[in-house]
Each structure stands twice: as structure tokens, then as C-alpha cells.
Scaffold this motif. Structure first.
Motif, short mmCIF file in Angstrom:
data_model
loop_
_atom_site.label_atom_id
_atom_site.label_comp_id
_atom_site.label_asym_id
_atom_site.label_seq_id
_atom_site.Cartn_x
_atom_site.Cartn_y
_atom_site.Cartn_z
N TYR A 289 0.82 -1.22 0.00
CA TYR A 289 0.00 0.00 0.00
C TYR A 289 0.85 1.27 0.00
N ASP A 290 2.16 1.13 0.03
CA ASP A 290 3.04 2.30 0.11
C ASP A 290 3.99 2.33 -1.09
N PRO A 291 3.58 2.97 -2.19
CA PRO A 291 4.43 3.02 -3.39
C PRO A 291 5.76 3.75 -3.16
N THR A 292 5.86 4.52 -2.09
CA THR A 292 7.11 5.26 -1.83
C THR A 292 8.15 4.39 -1.13
N SER A 293 7.75 3.22 -0.67
CA SER A 293 8.69 2.34 0.02
C SER A 293 9.77 1.84 -0.94
N ARG A 294 11.00 1.73 -0.43
CA ARG A 294 12.10 1.25 -1.28
C ARG A 294 11.94 -0.24 -1.58
N HIS A 295 11.04 -0.92 -0.86
CA HIS A 295 10.79 -2.35 -1.10
C HIS A 295 9.57 -2.58 -1.97
N PHE A 296 8.93 -1.49 -2.44
CA PHE A 296 7.71 -1.65 -3.25
C PHE A 296 8.04 -2.42 -4.52
N PRO A 297 7.26 -3.48 -4.82
CA PRO A 297 7.64 -4.36 -5.93
C PRO A 297 7.28 -3.79 -7.31
N ASP A 298 8.09 -4.18 -8.30
CA ASP A 298 7.76 -3.87 -9.69
C ASP A 298 6.74 -4.86 -10.23
N LEU A 299 6.72 -6.06 -9.65
CA LEU A 299 5.85 -7.12 -10.12
C LEU A 299 5.44 -8.00 -8.95
N VAL A 300 4.22 -8.50 -8.98
CA VAL A 300 3.73 -9.41 -7.96
C VAL A 300 3.43 -10.76 -8.61
N ILE A 301 4.03 -11.82 -8.06
CA ILE A 301 3.71 -13.17 -8.51
C ILE A 301 2.80 -13.80 -7.46
N VAL A 302 1.61 -14.19 -7.88
CA VAL A 302 0.63 -14.79 -6.97
C VAL A 302 0.61 -16.29 -7.21
N THR A 303 0.96 -17.06 -6.20
CA THR A 303 0.89 -18.53 -6.32
C THR A 303 -0.51 -18.99 -5.94
N ALA A 304 -1.04 -19.93 -6.72
CA ALA A 304 -2.38 -20.45 -6.46
C ALA A 304 -2.38 -21.96 -6.63
N ASP A 305 -3.07 -22.64 -5.75
CA ASP A 305 -3.23 -24.09 -5.82
C ASP A 305 -4.29 -24.40 -6.89
N ALA A 306 -3.86 -25.02 -7.99
CA ALA A 306 -4.78 -25.29 -9.11
C ALA A 306 -5.92 -26.19 -8.72
#
Length: 717
Positions: free
Chosen positions: A97-114
Motif C-alpha cells: 500500500y506504500d508506493p514510496t517504500s524502497r521495497h515496493f515491488p515492480d511485479l507481484v507473482i501470486v501462487t495459487a493451488d490449481a
């Protein structure tokens, strides 16, 4: 299952974050294969730290996606939704929720149980409404196919608006395809899965204006979670509180409405993308196995049989590599002492290498312990253990979720205490934190091993029951008994009557992923060697200095006194040197410190040498072995014998063996109960935000250790 192309997702440019480094967050439900995927992407190139401002573990690693692009992978805690229920889960919202954070991700990988997409997609749809660039890693496709679940990947990809990568993370299938997608700059997802009601729009408009936000759903999350978002100032939180009061915003009702609407939308899209071609008539293999492994009688017998196997293995399987390491250290010391001489050589051999030997010799046992723990977690059996033990724990006033920290405490109390964050009830959490250090952690293994080897014969009964392993298991059971009885006592003191609930999802049984087991062994062994090792070696050097020098001319006087006594008794050269070493050790700074506390510990059967070891091991329990190794290395005429032989050759004033069963068992019991770990005290202070709890732990456990060691010594004397 067909793997489709990505017709609607057009990469625009290479993903970068800084000079050739991308930040990628890995998020998913518990048991969705997130850890397996993280290990596949990062291998050994990973580390554990803390998220800024909190004590929650931050597991990061690096993955070389292309020769030019290296990605930092952040493994976020497992969660079912973006509405956090524990301290661990709150770091996710603080980060996303904090785009100013130095840890803010460029991409999110969501793992899901098929095999369980409906539940897993709740989290995905929430992340999608934040309009973050995302990829859905559709994991466990093999399990889904076995259960007759057919997924139209192309349709699912079109409905979700993001790349969908079918994979089996445990076997590495699909990882290469995922890496290709990770190198691309993906446009933010424009599909929405939850329509925010019109009556909330004015409130969200004000929030967006105040915090310069462009996303309605992110503004809604500010309204729901402003109290726990650490990046918000007190002034901002107060403003949000005032706005919510004006708008009569009911967070719980809004969350319930949102969840119902999301599942309605998920059901609609799954109708087109998923079909079940067969319905199983028989129970699943996992359910059939659970009928035995979680049986109200056989389940406990099987669990204790597994514990028995672990403790037998720690002694039986580790003996050969331990002997090799011990002989190697002794040989190295002998080689150096035969070819060099002087004070620095003495420091190297009797201080540094002796202390290092006290670390390395126990690596095989530490590795075996963590190998078993990793296998139990990988197979899914550990979740069943927590379920079974929950029924027992409640009788002693512990929350069912307390089982996880207690079991983790067998490995190390520090992460075990931190894992208590999942317990929502404050009193249950405090009780769990308080009693967890009573569980015998891996740091006690070196102490137990040496002392058991001194007084417990290496006998086998029925051809396979190792007596030393039985004693070790008994010590662990005593620690567990002390923990639950202390919890019962604390429950009475705190008058903890609140009801709490224990909810845990059982993963299906799987064969262990041996790569993950290997990574766990390497990671934990490295932590023992480099974290505990630094303390042990440093204290060993300090001890050598304290034991090799004394105030004024006391050392010379001790030498003269020893020589005079040796001459009067007609001792040979070797006996004379040993007498000199003994007198000088007693006259050293270390001897002075040990003598000062000897009156306090004498009722336990201990002398001033053991007193030195007790003091130094308050930094870390395993320092005891390095300390004893250093003390008994001073002035030996031989190169370096094993730690066991050093202690076995120690005599009391009457010439009898000093380490009798009474003294050895008393020491084991003392170390079983004593709070001798500065790291644990520090983490309890951080978790409770108070010095009251760690100081109470120190006083209670030290007092308990003294009393129980006193009783043990006099029983065996």
C-alpha cells in the motif's frame, strides 16, 4: 491442460528497477507452493532479515533472469486475503500500500493451488483491484489433474487479465516460462473484480485527494486498515478516523459484503474456465492416511515413534562424521603445535581452534535434526501434529496455535517466539512466548551430547534401542512437560479465561522435495556455524586470555608453588607441567571469577571451572562446550584430545572422576531449564514491547534450573 499464449497481455519493455535489478514480490495462500517456487527461483542465493521497523522475517533471494537482468525476490508471509489477522500478514499491506517504500515491488507473482482455485483466487482478485502488475503462478497442476480438475488456461488468462503460468514448483516444471514473463514490463491489470458501492465514493474521493492516490480500492484499504499501516503518521490516522466517523463507515460489514461479492464473481469466471470431469468415489489418499496418523490413540503412538527415531538418529547416524571432525581438529592442532611455538600459536590452537572445534563437531547432529523437521513439514505431517496436540494443549491453558511455536522451539526459540504472532488472543500469546524457551532447542544438543556421552554407556537394547538416544529423548520430554505445566501456572496467575479458536488447513500429503530439505539443512547449519560460531569462538579467545594470564605476579607464584609441590612428591616432567597448568589456571583471571561464584553453585556439585562455563554460556547455551574445551586445553602435554576425554580425565580433590553421573545429570537439568540465550531474551523484549516479560523469564527459568539441578544432584549422589 493446455498452456495458452498471452493474447491480451502485451509486454512493453524490459523490467528494471535501478541498475539491472527488479523487485518482485511472491505472495500466496499457505500451502500453495510459494516456498517451493521461491527455492526454485533463488536456490542457495537467499537470506533472511527483517522488514523495516518490525521483527517479522523477510526472506529475500536473487534470481538471474537473463544475463543482463537480475531480480530480487521477496517472499512475503502466506495469507488468505489482504485483511491481515496477524502481525506477519500486516507487513504485506505495509509493503503493497506504500508506493514510496524502497521495497515496493515492480511485479507481484501470486501462487495459487490449481486444485483449489476458488479459495486461492480471493487473494488474487484483491491484488488485481490494486492494479499492480501481476502474474498468476498456477501451481500444483499435477494434483488438479489427478483430482479430475481441468483448467482452460487461455480462458482463465483472459478472464483475469494477467499471464497465467501452469506449473509444478516442486519439480521445477513451468519455472522457465515464469522467468520469461518476469523479464517483461507488464501493464497494470485493468480488470476489476469488486464494484465499490456509490455511497462510499465521496469518502474514497477525500482519501484519494489527501494521500494522492489514483486507485479506489487502495483508498478503501486505507479506510479499513489505517490503524495498522505503519507508514501513516499519527496526524493522517487521526484524519482518517474523523472521516470514517462522519461517513459512518462500518469496516466489518463492508469486509463481509466484499468477500461475498468477490466469491460470486469468482464462481462466475470459474464456470467458464474450470470443469471437473470425474467425481472421486473413494476418499482421497490423504484422508485415508489421516484416519491412521491422526487417530486418537494410534496418532499419538506414531508421533512419539517418529520422535524416538529422530533422537536415535541424532546419536547413531552422527557419530561417524562427528568423530572425523573431532580427529581433524585434533590433527590440525597437533600439526601446528609440532611446527610452531609461542604465545600466538597457543592462542590459535588452545583458543581459536579449540573453540572452533566446539562448533563444527556438532554440525552433523544439527543437520540431522533440521533434516527431520524439514521432511515432516514438506510431507504435510507437521500440520497434523499441531492438530493432534491442540487437544492436549487446551487442557493446560494454551491456544491451539501455541503448538506451532512449541514445536518450532525444538529447533530454535528465536523464530519460535516470533511465530507466536499468529495467536490473536493477547494472554494466550504471552503465555506461549513465556514457556516456549523451556522446549529443548538445538543449541542444547552440544551440551546434552557431551554430558550424556560421559555418563551414559553406548548400549543397545533389542539390537536397535540406543540408551543414549533414550536419555536424550527423555530430556526433550521433560522440557515439554515443564512448558505445559508452566503454562498452566501462568494461566492461573493471569486468569486467562478468554475462548480462542484454532483453525488450520491440512495440506495434502506429498513426497518431500529433497532440494527444499537440502536447502533447509544448509541454511540452518550455516546459521549455527556463523551465528553461534562467532559467539563461541569470540568467547573462547577471551577465555583463553583470561585463563592464561593473572593479576600481578600471581602466575609466577603459582608456578613456584606447583614446582615445589611436584619436587616434594617426586613427580615426573609431564605430571609437573600438568600441576603447573592447574595452579596457574586457578590463579588466572578466569579462576578468580570462577572462585567468586563457587559458593553459590557448590550445592549443585559444581566447581569454579563449571562456574566459568555457566557464566559464559549466558550468551548462548552451546558456548558451554567451547568453554570447557578451552579451559581443559590449557597446559596439556598432548596435542588436543577430544572434549569427552578431556572431561573424563578431570579428577576431584580425592582423585576420583569429577564428572560423575550426579554432576553430569545435574548439569543437563540445569541447562534444560535455564534461560541462557541472550538472543531469546532480546526477541521476547521486541515481541512484548516490555522488559517485564524477558526479566520474568530470566528469573523464573534460572530459579527453576537451580532448584531442579539441586534436586537432581542429591538424588544421584
Amino acid at each position: 491442460m493446455t498452456v495458452a499464449t498471452q493474447p491480451e497481455i502485451k509486454p512493453t519493455s524490459t523490467l528494471t528497477s535501478g541498475p539491472g535489478m527488479a523487485k518482485i514480490a511472491l505472495i500466496g495462500n499457505p500451502n500453495s507452493g510459494k516456498t517451493s517456487l521461491f527455492n526454485q527461483l533463488t536456490g542457495l542465493n537467499q537470506k533472511v532479515g527483517n522488514f523495516p521497523g518490525v521483527t517479522v522475517d523477510k526472506k529475500t533471494g536473487y534470481s538471474q533472469l537473463t544475463p543482463q537482468l537480475r531480480a530480487e525476490i521477496i517472499d512475503l508471509p502466506g495469507t488468505y486475503s489482504l485483511y491481515p489477522k496477524s502481525l506477519d500478514e500486516r507487513v504485506i499491506t505495509d509493503l503493497l500500500y506504500d508506493p514510496t517504500s524502497r521495497h515496493f515491488p515492480d511485479l507481484v507473482i501470486v501462487t495459487a493451488d490449481a486444485s483449489n482455485l476458488k479459495r486461492n483466487l480471493l487473494l488474487f482478485t484483491q491484488l488485481a483491484d490494486l492494479q499492480l502488475p501481476a502474474v498468476l503462478a498456477l501451481n500444483m497442476v499435477d494434483v488438479a489433474e489427478q483430482e479430475g480438475v481441468k483448467i482452460d488456461v487461455e480462458t482463465l488468462q483472459r478472464e483475469l487479465g494477467v499471464p497465467v503460468i501452469p506449473m509444478n514448483a516442486r519439480k521445477g516444471i513451468g519455472v522457465a516460462a515464469l522467468k520469461i514473463v518476469m523479464t517483461q514490463q507488464l501493464e497494470p491489470n485493468r480488470n476489476t473484480f469488486f464494484e465499490i458501492s456509490a455511497d462510499l465514493k465521496p469518502l474514497l474521493k477525500n482519501i484519494k485527494h489527501r494521500f494522492n492516490l489514483s486507485n479506489d480500492y487502495l483508498a478503501l484499504q486505507f479506510a479499513h486498515q489505517y490503524k495498522s499501516l505503519k507508514f501513516l503518521s499519527d496526524e493522517d490516522a487521526a484524519w482518517l478516523h474523523e472521516q470514517l466517523e462522519i461517513a459512518a463507515f462500518e469496516s466489518n460489514a463492508q469486509q463481509a459484503n466484499e468477500t461475498i461479492n468477490r466469491y460470486t464473481r469468482i464462481n462466475e469466471l470459474l464456470l467458464d474456465a474450470v470443469r471437473v470431469e470425474k467425481v472421486e468415489k473413494d476418499e482421497k489418499f490423504s484422508n485415508r492416511l489421516d484416519q491412521v496418523l491422526t487417530h486418537k490413540v494410534f496418532g499419538y503412538l506414531i508421533f512419539f515413534a517418529i520422535l524416538f527415531l529422530i533422537f536415535q538418529a541424532i546419536f547413531a547416524w552422527a557419530s561417524y562424521p562427528m568423530d572425523l571432525i573431532d580427529e581433524g581438529i585434533a590433527g590440525l592442532n597437533g600439526l601446528i603445535q609440532d611446527n610452531f611455538d609461542g604465545p600466538l600459536i597457543d592462542l590459535l590452537t588452545e583458543g581459536v581452534i579449540a573453540g572452533l572445534g566446539g562448533v563444527l563437531v556438532f554440525v552433523p547432529q544439527i543437520a540431522i535434526l533440521f533434516a527431520f523437521i524439514a521432511i515432516l513439514e514438506e510431507t504435510g505431517y507437521m500440520a497434523r501434529v499441531t492438530f493432534m496436540m491442540d487437544k492436549v494443549m487446551r487442557k493446560f491453558g494454551l491456544n491451539g496455535k501455541s503448538v506451532v511455536p512449541l514445536i518450532s522451539g525444538v529447533a530454535c526459540a528465536v523464530p519460535a517466539v516470533m511465530s507466536a504472532r499468529t495467536i490473536e488472543n493477547w494472554k494466550d500469546r504471552m503465555i506461549t512466548i513465556f514457556v516456549t524457551p523451556l522446549m529443548s532447542c538445538s543449541a542444547r544438543i552440544p551440551v546434552y551430547t557431551v554430558l550424556i556421552a560421559l555418563v551414559v554407556p553406548e548400549k543397545y537394547y533389542l539390537g536397535f534401542l540406543n540408551l543414549q538416544g533414550l536419555v536424550l529423548m527423555g530430556l526433550y520430554l521433560i522440557g515439554f512437560l515443564a512448558a505445559i505445566l508452566s503454562a498452566l501456572l501462568l494461566k492461573i496467575i493471569l486468569k486467562a479465561r478468554e475462548r480462542s479458536y484454532f483453525i488450520m488447513e491440512f495440506p495434502t500429503y506429498k513426497m518431500p522435495r529433497w532440494k527444499n530439505v537440502g536447502l533447509t539443512i544448509i541454511e540452518k547449519s550455516k546459521a549455527f556455524v556463523f551465528e553461534a560460531g562467532k559467539v563461541i569462538v569470540a568467547i573462547s579467545i577471551i577465555l583463553w586470555v583470561l585463563a592464561s594470564y593473572g593479576p600481578g605476579n600471581t602466575f609466577e607464584q603459582a608456578r613456584e608453588q606447583a614446582v615445589a609441590e611436584a619436587q616434594s612428591r617426586n613427580l615426573n616432567e609431564v605430571q609437573t607441567e600438568n600441576k603447573i597448568a592447574s595452579y596457574q589456571l586457578e590463579a588466572s583471571y578466569a579462576g578468580i571469577v570462577g572462585r567468586s561464584i563457587e559458593p553459590i553453585i557448590r550445592p549443585l556439585g559444581y566447581d569454579w571451572k563449571i562456574g566459568i562455563a555457566l557464566l559464559t554460556s549466558f550468551a548462548a547455551r552451546e558456548v558451554f562446550v567451547g568453554t570447557m574445551s578451552t579451559i581443559y586445553s590449557i597446559g596439556e602435554e598432548e596435542n588436543v584430545s577430544t572434549i569427552k576425554n578431556k572431561l573424563m580425565s578431570e579428577k576431584d580433590a580425592s582423585g576420583d572422576p569429577f564428572f560423575t553421573p550426579a554432576r553430569s545429570f545435574s548439569l543437563m537439568i540445569f541447562y534444560l531449564f535455564a534461560m541462557q540465550c541472550v538472543s531469546t531474551l532480546a526477541i521476547v523484549r521486541r515481541e512484548t514491547k516490555s522488559w517485564t516479560w524477558p526479566l520474568a523469564q530470566l528469573l523464573y527459568m534460572s530459579g527453576l534450573a537451580y532448584v531442579m539441578a539441586f534436586i537432581t544432584y542429591h538424588i544421584f549422589s
